[in-house]
Every structure is written in C-alpha cells, then in structure tokens.
Scaffold this active site. Sequence first.
Site, PDB file in Angstrom:
ATOM      1  N   GLU A 190       8.136 -38.761 -24.756  1.00 41.72           N
ATOM      2  CA  GLU A 190       8.095 -37.575 -23.859  1.00 41.72           C
ATOM      3  C   GLU A 190       9.429 -37.053 -23.399  1.00 41.72           C
ATOM      4  O   GLU A 190      10.095 -37.615 -22.921  1.00 41.72           O
ATOM      5  CB  GLU A 190       7.192 -37.742 -22.716  1.00 41.72           C
TER       6      GLU A 190
ATOM      7  N   ASP B 298      10.900 -26.506 -18.622  1.00 40.78           N
ATOM      8  CA  ASP B 298      11.423 -25.480 -17.932  1.00 40.78           C
ATOM      9  C   ASP B 298      11.355 -23.961 -18.476  1.00 40.78           C
ATOM     10  O   ASP B 298      12.120 -23.944 -19.831  1.00 40.78           O
ATOM     11  CB  ASP B 298      12.759 -25.771 -17.186  1.00 40.78           C
TER      12      ASP B 298
ATOM     13  N   ASP C  20       2.461 -23.570 -18.517  1.00 41.62           N
ATOM     14  CA  ASP C  20       1.495 -22.978 -17.653  1.00 41.62           C
ATOM     15  C   ASP C  20       2.250 -21.164 -17.890  1.00 41.62           C
ATOM     16  O   ASP C  20       1.432 -20.428 -17.474  1.00 41.62           O
ATOM     17  CB  ASP C  20       1.509 -23.057 -16.210  1.00 41.62           C
TER      18      ASP C  20
HETATM   19  C1  LIG Z   1       8.777 -28.600 -14.906  1.00 47.38           C
HETATM   20  S1  LIG Z   1       9.333 -30.153 -15.160  1.00 47.38           S
HETATM   21  C2  LIG Z   1       8.084 -31.214 -16.102  1.00 47.38           C
HETATM   22  C3  LIG Z   1       7.727 -32.495 -15.847  1.00 47.38           C
HETATM   23  C4  LIG Z   1       6.708 -33.317 -16.553  1.00 47.38           C
HETATM   24  N1  LIG Z   1       6.728 -32.924 -17.978  1.00 47.38           N
HETATM   25  C5  LIG Z   1       5.306 -32.944 -16.023  1.00 47.38           C
HETATM   26  O1  LIG Z   1       4.863 -31.983 -16.739  1.00 47.38           O
HETATM   27  O2  LIG Z   1       4.988 -32.982 -14.926  1.00 47.38           O
HETATM   28  C6  LIG Z   1      10.450 -30.304 -16.485  1.00 47.38           C
HETATM   29  C7  LIG Z   1      11.377 -31.397 -16.561  1.00 47.38           C
HETATM   30  O3  LIG Z   1      12.248 -31.521 -17.788  1.00 47.38           O
HETATM   31  C8  LIG Z   1      13.501 -31.633 -17.570  1.00 47.38           C
HETATM   32  N2  LIG Z   1      14.312 -31.247 -18.243  1.00 47.38           N
HETATM   33  C9  LIG Z   1      14.691 -30.010 -18.259  1.00 47.38           C
HETATM   34  N3  LIG Z   1      15.637 -29.632 -19.539  1.00 47.38           N
HETATM   35  C10 LIG Z   1      15.459 -31.138 -20.136  1.00 47.38           C
HETATM   36  C11 LIG Z   1      16.301 -31.472 -21.213  1.00 47.38           C
HETATM   37  N4  LIG Z   1      16.983 -30.627 -22.201  1.00 47.38           N
HETATM   38  N5  LIG Z   1      16.372 -32.696 -21.676  1.00 47.38           N
HETATM   39  C12 LIG Z   1      15.387 -33.698 -20.991  1.00 47.38           C
HETATM   40  N6  LIG Z   1      14.815 -33.213 -19.878  1.00 47.38           N
HETATM   41  C13 LIG Z   1      14.855 -31.759 -19.275  1.00 47.38           C
HETATM   42  C14 LIG Z   1      13.474 -31.287 -16.003  1.00 47.38           C
HETATM   43  O4  LIG Z   1      14.658 -32.299 -15.423  1.00 47.38           O
HETATM   44  C15 LIG Z   1      12.141 -31.463 -15.381  1.00 47.38           C
HETATM   45  O5  LIG Z   1      11.914 -32.800 -14.975  1.00 47.38           O
END
Ligand SMILES: C[S@@+](CC[C@H](N)C(=O)[O-])C[C@H]1O[C@@H](n2cnc3c(N)ncnc32)[C@H](O)[C@@H]1O
Length: 219
Positions: free
Chosen positions: A56, A131, A167
């Site tokens: 993931e 994001d 979303d």
């Molecule tokens: C909106 S959250 C969604 C978290 C989880 N997937 C969920 O659906 O509950 C996006 C997550 O991706 C992480 N993230 C953003 N860019 C990333 C990257 N380049 N590599 C790894 N994680 C990343 C952020 O820190 C954040 O925790």
Amino acid sequence: MAAGRIIMSRIRKGSRVWSGAERLAAAARVTVPHEGDYFTVAPRALFDRQAPLEIELGAGRGDFIIARAAAYPERNFLAVELAGTIAQLMAIRAGRAGATNLRVVRMDARPLVHLMLPAASVAAYHVYFPDPWPKERHVKHRLFTPVFAAGLIRTLAPDGRLFVATDVAAYAEGIFATLLAAGFVRAESAVPGAELTGFAMKFRAQGRAVHAGAFRVDR
Ligand SMILES: C[S@@+](CC[C@H](N)C(=O)[O-])C[C@H]1O[C@@H](n2cnc3c(N)ncnc32)[C@H](O)[C@@H]1O
C-alpha cells in the site's frame, strides 16, 4: 489559536509518538531498518519467507493494510508512508496488532516504485486517496504520472493487480487515463480498500462519492 501555539502543539504531539518504550518496541517489530543515504528494498530480505507481496502506497494510519495483513496471513505486506509521524503511528498500531507478515517503511513511494523494487515482484498495489494536490504549482507532488505508471508496470507480477480509489472526480479521471495510456487495462476485480481505509470510511460517512478502479497489465 495563534500560529506559534499550533506549531508547538504539533511538535509536542509528534514527540509523544516517538517516545515511550512500549511504543518504540511495538514499532521496532515491524519497521524496516535502514542506514546511510541509499536504501533498496529486496522483498525476500524483509520477510522470513517467500510469499505474494502486496504494497500500500500512502498507507496513512494503516487501517486498511493492518486489517488486510491479518485477513491474509499467507501473503506478505509492505506499508509505505511518507510522513514520519503518521508512519510511526501506523508502525505502533501494526506492532501492537501482532502483525508478522507486515512491514512498515517511511519513505517516498516514488523512488521505491521507480528504482528500488525488483521487476515483477509485486502481486498487488493499493493506492487509496492519494493527495490530489489541486494547485497548479503543486502538481509535481502528485503520485500518478506516466513515469510512475511505468514503474508500477515494471514491478507488477504478470498476474498482478493495481487498486486505486479517490474521492476527487477530476483526479480519478486523470489517474485512470494515465494508467490506460501506460498499458494498464481495467480488471473486473473489486477494489478492496475503497470502503475500508481511514479516509474511505470518513468520506463514505460524509456521503461523498468514491471513484475506484482495479487494473491489470495488458501484456
Ligand atoms: C489522504 S491520505 C490517505 C491515507 C490512506 N491511504 C487512507 O485512505 O486512509 C494520503 C497519504 O499519502 C501519504 N503520501 C503522500 N505522498 C506520498 C508519497 N509520495 N509517498 C508515500 N506516501 C505519501 C500522505 O502522507 C498521507 O498519509
């Protein structure tokens, strides 16, 4: 609250996550160790056994991957999260849950996919609610690009699957178009995390639409 107080409160919250013997021991049981500037991932070295690997990317607090690792003990799981405090929190939760088939790594998902994973080594990728970076000047931070899609294809096993949910309708459209242009085709499979991640549960409770897709590589 004044900006200074908000920052101090974040620093205090962050330092709590990184302290406490029980928390550190729980996290140490599942955190991938690394030293020095360069870090490569050899899936076989992460686990005591060979098994299909699910990853993931941007796993957040780990709601989905921790539950999935418990539900599929015959598979190996890697949770990737960029934010240090969130990754540490997920590692604490995973360690406390007694996960033995799950590893947590704090890193940017992009170099992992681009460079560090061996070819054809991944049975399934899960990318949920990446994001969207809506501002034009931030677009460079988005995960899904043609290069990233090519990295996913390189590292997916021949019958591997990519599961995506967001979303944001416009971002979904862009992601799906990028994947199809890179050589992915739609798969009939359900998208396991579309209802089960922390963000999925939050958005569904708010009545927001979720756009999800399962993909395989057309080889
Ligand atoms: C909106 S959250 C969604 C978290 C989880 N997937 C969920 O659906 O509950 C996006 C997550 O991706 C992480 N993230 C953003 N860019 C990333 C990257 N380049 N590599 C790894 N994680 C990343 C952020 O820190 C954040 O925790």
